[in-house]
Design an enzyme around this catalytic site. Structure first.
Site, short mmCIF file in Angstrom:
data_model
loop_
_atom_site.label_atom_id
_atom_site.label_comp_id
_atom_site.label_asym_id
_atom_site.label_seq_id
_atom_site.Cartn_x
_atom_site.Cartn_y
_atom_site.Cartn_z
CE LYS A 54 0.70 -1.13 1.10
NZ LYS A 54 0.58 -1.96 -0.12
CG ASP A 80 -1.33 -1.82 -3.78
OD1 ASP A 80 -0.40 -1.17 -4.29
OD2 ASP A 80 -1.38 -2.10 -2.57
#
Ligand code: ATR
Length: 274
Positions: free
Chosen positions: A67, A103
């Protein structure tokens, strides 16, 4: 029309639930598409991302350990990816790779599915200071949180996040559970309490009964934190909806339809979790 392709890129990636979630929605909407797993070693990530278009992918999700590294291979980053310092969703648009982080959206949307979130934004206490904590803090600030207190075993990591996000965020010592005394929301973003990890050991005694409690851990779905919260009368929201809502944002960008985070997709996901 050619079929649209996306997938999740990780190392390892076999455990990822994303193919199940996207597979459910593809079927539900009768879309001629595909969502696969791509096991890509860290040293190959740049090469993979630079060839997304050539491989025929409309984009991808990124999971551990990619990520943060993925930031270096995007043509554009949206505000969420910049602030959180991590990319979990890539969309290829006119040959350009656009990186975002869904997220924070997933975390907030999950809470909104269950409560009137504006009633819980006076003072949020966030446990943890990893990548997930950053997404949660960013999401809460965007949603209008007035005050956020971070608590983390390694205090310096919490202080770094507080410094980045400014005056609305401060730090309290890990273990000083009295800090929950005027909290309106308590969120666990550590991996504590997850299957196979150490338990999250804390005291909710000081927490107002009106506070909302949530856990980003969803294996088990009902963590000890959530059970303890419900038992004493707090409203508690499990973390599975965060996973589903963060996925929904990517699905919409690649496949052009906004999927519903329904009971059915929850159940289909829980089924593979065993
Ligand atoms: P992620 O990026 O997915 O959030 P991470 O960076 O590994 O994952 O963060 C895990 C979080 O769990 C951290 O806040 C970590 O605290 P440290 O910063 O002190 O490492 C927290 N954590 C892990 N094990 C812990 C433990 N035994 N007690 C307290 N906190 C713990």
């Amino acid at each position: 029309m050619t079929s649209i392709k996306s997938g999740v890129v990780g190392y390892p990636v076999a455990h990822s639930l994303s193919p199940r979630v996207h597979g459910f929605w593809l079927k539900e909407h009768g879309i001629d598409g595909e969502y696969a797993r791509y096991e890509v070693k860290p040293e190959r990530l740049g090469d993979f991302l630079e060839h997304l278009d050539a491989i025929g992918l409309a984009g991808c999700n990124l999971t551990l350990p990619h990520k943060e590294e993925a930031l270096n291979f995007m043509d554009e980053l949206d505000a969420s990816a910049k602030a959180i310092g991590a990319v979990n969703t890539v969309v290829v648009r006119e040959g350009k790779r656009i990186g975002s982080n869904t997220d924070a959206h997933g975390f907030i949307q999950n809470l909104r599915d269950h409560v009137a979130l504006q009633d819980y934004l006076e003072h949020a206490v966030v446990l943890g200071a990893g990548g997930a904590a950053k997404a949660v803090v960013y999401g809460l600030l965007e949603a209008g949180a007035k005050h956020i207190t971070l608590m983390n075993r390694t205090r310096t990591k919490a202080e770094a996040i507080a410094a980045q996000f400014g005056a609305r965020v401060d730090v309290s010592e890990w273990g000083y559970w009295e800090a929950f005394a005027d909290a309106s929301l308590l969120a666990n973003t550590t991996a504590l309490g997850m299957q196979g990890k150490e338990p999250l050991t804390l005291s909710l005694d000081a927490l107002p009964k009106a506070a909302l409690v949530t856990d980003i851990v969803y294996t088990p779905l009902e963590t000890e934190l959530l059970t303890a919260a419900r038992t004493r009368g707090n409203v508690a929201v499990d973390g599975l909806g965060m996973l589903l809502h963060q996925a929904a944002a990517g699905f919409e960008a690649w496949f052009g339809i906004k999927p519903t985070v329904s009971k059915n997709v929850r159940e289909a996901t829980l089924k593979v979790m065993g």
